[in-house]
Structure formats: C-alpha cells, structure tokens
Design a protein around this motif. Structure first.
Motif, short mmCIF file in Angstrom:
data_model
loop_
_atom_site.label_atom_id
_atom_site.label_comp_id
_atom_site.label_asym_id
_atom_site.label_seq_id
_atom_site.Cartn_x
_atom_site.Cartn_y
_atom_site.Cartn_z
N UNK A 12 0.84 -1.20 0.00
CA UNK A 12 0.00 0.00 0.00
C UNK A 12 0.87 1.25 0.00
N UNK A 13 1.94 1.22 0.82
CA UNK A 13 2.82 2.38 0.93
C UNK A 13 3.52 2.66 -0.40
N UNK A 14 3.98 1.60 -1.06
CA UNK A 14 4.64 1.76 -2.36
C UNK A 14 3.68 2.35 -3.38
N UNK A 15 2.48 1.81 -3.41
CA UNK A 15 1.46 2.31 -4.33
C UNK A 15 1.18 3.79 -4.04
N UNK A 16 1.06 4.10 -2.76
CA UNK A 16 0.79 5.47 -2.37
C UNK A 16 1.93 6.41 -2.68
N UNK A 17 3.17 5.94 -2.51
CA UNK A 17 4.33 6.78 -2.83
C UNK A 17 4.33 7.14 -4.32
N UNK A 18 4.00 6.17 -5.14
CA UNK A 18 3.90 6.45 -6.58
C UNK A 18 2.79 7.45 -6.84
N UNK A 19 1.66 7.31 -6.11
CA UNK A 19 0.56 8.24 -6.27
C UNK A 19 0.95 9.65 -5.87
N UNK A 20 1.71 9.78 -4.79
CA UNK A 20 2.15 11.10 -4.35
C UNK A 20 3.05 11.76 -5.40
N UNK A 21 4.00 10.98 -5.93
CA UNK A 21 4.89 11.51 -6.96
C UNK A 21 4.10 11.95 -8.19
N UNK A 22 3.16 11.10 -8.62
CA UNK A 22 2.34 11.43 -9.78
C UNK A 22 1.55 12.70 -9.58
#
Length: 385
Positions: free
Chosen positions: A246-256
C-alpha cells in the motif's frame, strides 16, 4: 519568475483531504479484518465500499445545492467533526448490518468535503494558479495513500479494524480545528441556481469530463477494492507485507500528483487526464505478470503514478472549463468518482464470488480504454457558455 506561495488555508484543506481519503480507503485496507470480525465473505464486506460510494454519488450534488449559501470555513470544519463522530460510532458497532448503516452516514462527509474544498481552493488563489491550487489540495488524497492507508492497514492487521477507525476519528477532529483556525470567513462559491444547474447538465464538455471520471473510477475499483485479499490470495501477503505494498502504491501516487500539480498549467488539464488514465491502463494490462513482490511492485507503479493525479487533473479541468459553475461541476465529478467506485467494487465482488478473479483486471482495462477514448473526444467539444 517565482510563483507566490500558496495560502495557509490550502494546507489545512490538503490535510482535510488526507483524513477524508484515508478514511474512505481504510475499508479496502482492512477488508480481511472486517470480514473475519463479522464472519462474512470478503466480497460481502466489500459492499461497504459500494454502499458508501452510492451515498457520495447521489449525495454530492444534492448536498452541494443544500449547503450552497454556507460559509466554507464553518461547512468544512463541521464536515470533519461529523466524519470523526461517525468513525467513533462505526468502531462501536456490534454487527455488520449496523456498520453498513453507520458507514453510509459517514460517507456524507466525503460527499461534501472533497468537492467543496476544491471549489474553495479555486477562490483562494489568483485565476492563473487555479489548476495549481486545486491539484495541491487534492495532494491530500495521494498522501492518504502513501501514509494514511498503509498505517491504517497496519493498525487494522495488528490491533483490529476498530482501532484504525478510532485513529481516523481523532485525526478528523484535529483537522476540523486546523481548518477553523486558518480558513478565512466569507468564502462562499456562487450558489448555482436551477438554471445554472441546468447549464451544467446540458454542457457536453462538463458532463463528458464527469463521465470520464466515472469510467476511470470503475476501472480502478474492480481491482483496487479487493487489493488486500488479492495480495493475500496471489502472493500470500501478511498484514505487514500488505502495508508495504500500500505504501509503495501510495508513494507512486504522491509523486504522480506532485508532477501533475507542477506541470498541469503548462500541458493542460485535458492532456494530463489522458496521460494519467493511460498509466493506469498500462498496469491493468500488465497485471498477470505480477507473480512475486518485486515484479508486482513494478506492475502497479504506473497505476500509482496515475491514480490520484487523474482526479486532480479532472477537477482542474472542470474548474478551468467553467469557473463559475465549479461548485456544481466538481460536486458532480465526485458523484462520477464514487458511482464508478460503486460499480467497480460491485463488479469486482461479483467476479471474486464467482471464482473469476482472473477477469477482474480485464474488466478494469476495458473501462480505462473507453475513458481514454471519451477524454480525447471531450477536448474537441466547445467550452460551456
């Protein structure tokens, strides 16, 4: 030339979206625990998301009309208080049915907050920074995915879903206090008359954007709603491993979302929406390749980059197309997002219940491809009068 700093009130709205987003996504992160707590199937527990999404879908435009004359400082602060109280009530529910009812009441807060925060953000910055202001506030949802959801999933996995809900309640009350202390009084987006609402509904461009949002959300939630059980089923992931993903997915979302917030005023909201939808479609196409944690993390990376940035672009797109009608069009966009969640979660639950999990990503991909096609067509339509 350097841009002027954003007002402090936008940070409070960002934090509010962080709490709202974490609470909305928390059911997905604790789905295994909720299912086990009440002795219901995962697909049945997933209907908490369907029911809640339907509340936001129909509630957002109705509530937008109801609260049109409210001062946004009072409205947004009271909305967060409601969110906190409802999460306390949810944590105390002894049965699945009672939780379902309380969850539907809880979702009145997202029905109001996200749309009205976006409309307010457009009034708190100069016209040439509207795209930046709206996408900045929506960064809260990206931060919810990278910080809030993984933490909530970890708390749910180790201390129970009720503990995770209580943490959201505390955060919501703190958010209400922050909004009250920083938001200026007198922020009242123009109330839409019946004629103005009619112009929103009759605008092919505005309704086309809302339909694109609904398709994006449908495509995502066929799979996203059942991320936790799919991770457990396909990769044998425990609570800690699920939280990491979840954290990895969210980190990508934050960058995007940061990238879109930075460049949207240059490339245009329409192009940003198309690009982010294409990123999500790429992950759904590559979904079967995720046979281990490393490959799975790479497969979902484009999805994460596009996930929250897509809705930021869509909101900015609506505000840019017709600023005077933003309160209504952005509320309808929230409806589109959540009706998509309801359809996607219901579709994914049906496929999961019928042992057709291998078809879930194909169903999601189909919705994304239709969304991309429609998005291109919308950009060729005239702006609303």
């Amino acid at each position: 030339m350097s841009r002027a700093p954003l007002p402090a009130s936008l940070w409070a709205l960002l934090a509010g979206n962080f709490v709202i987003g974490t609470g909305v996504m928390l059911v997905a992160g604790t789905l295994n625990e909720i299912s086990g707590s009440f002795g219901v199937s995962v697909s049945a527990a997933g209907q908490l998301m369907t029911a809640g999404a339907l509340v936001v879908c129909f509630g957002a435009p109705l509530l937008a009309a109801l609260v049109a004359g409210w001062d946004r400082r009072m409205l947004l602060a009271l909305t967060m208080v409601w969110y906190g109280v409802c999460h306390v009530a949810a944590a105390l529910m002894p049965s699945y049915f009672e939780l379902l009812v309380v969850r539907m009441l809880t979702m009145l807060a997202p029905a109001i907050f996200t749309a009205q925060a976006a409309a307010s953000a457009g009034m708190l910055v100069p016209p040439d920074q509207r795209g930046r202001g709206v996408t900045f506030v929506f960064l809260g949802w990206s931060m919810a995915s990278v910080l809030g959801l993984p933490l909530g999933a970890w708390l749910g996995g180790h201390y129970g879903w009720r503990a995770a809900f209580l943490v959201i309640a505390v955060a919501a009350i703190c958010s209400a206090a922050w909004i009250w202390s920083t938001m200026p009084t007198g922020v009242r987006p123009a109330a839409l008359t019946r004629a103005a609402w009619a112009r929103v509904f009759k605008s092919p461009a505005l309704m086309g954007v809302v339909t694109v949002t609904a398709l994006q959300s449908t495509g995502q939630f066929v799979v996203f709603a059942y991320f936790a059980p799919l991770l457990k089923q396909q990769l044998g992931a425990d609570a800690t491993q699920q939280s990491f993903m979840w954290a990895w997915f969210g980190a990508c979302g934050l960058v995007g979302n940061i990238l879109v917030s930075r460049y949207i005023d240059r490339i245009g909201a329409g192009r940003a929406a198309l690009l982010t939808t294409a990123l999500m479609a790429t992950s759904l196409l590559l979904w079967p390749l995720g046979v281990n944690f490393v490959v799975f993390a790479l497969v979902v990376m484009p999805w994460g980059l596009g996930c929250f940035a897509a809705n930021s672009a869509q909101q900015a797109r609506l505000v840019g197309l017709a600023p005077a009608m933003a309160a209504g069009s952005v509320a309808l966009n929230s409806s589109g997002m959540f009706i998509g969640q309801a359809i996607g979660a219901a579709t994914g639950g049906w496929l999961l219940a019928h042992d057709a999990a291998s078809w879930m990503h194909w169903a999601g991909l189909g919705a994304m491809l239709v969304a991309m096609t429609l998005s291109i067509a919308v950009d060729r339509l005239p702006r609303p009068a």
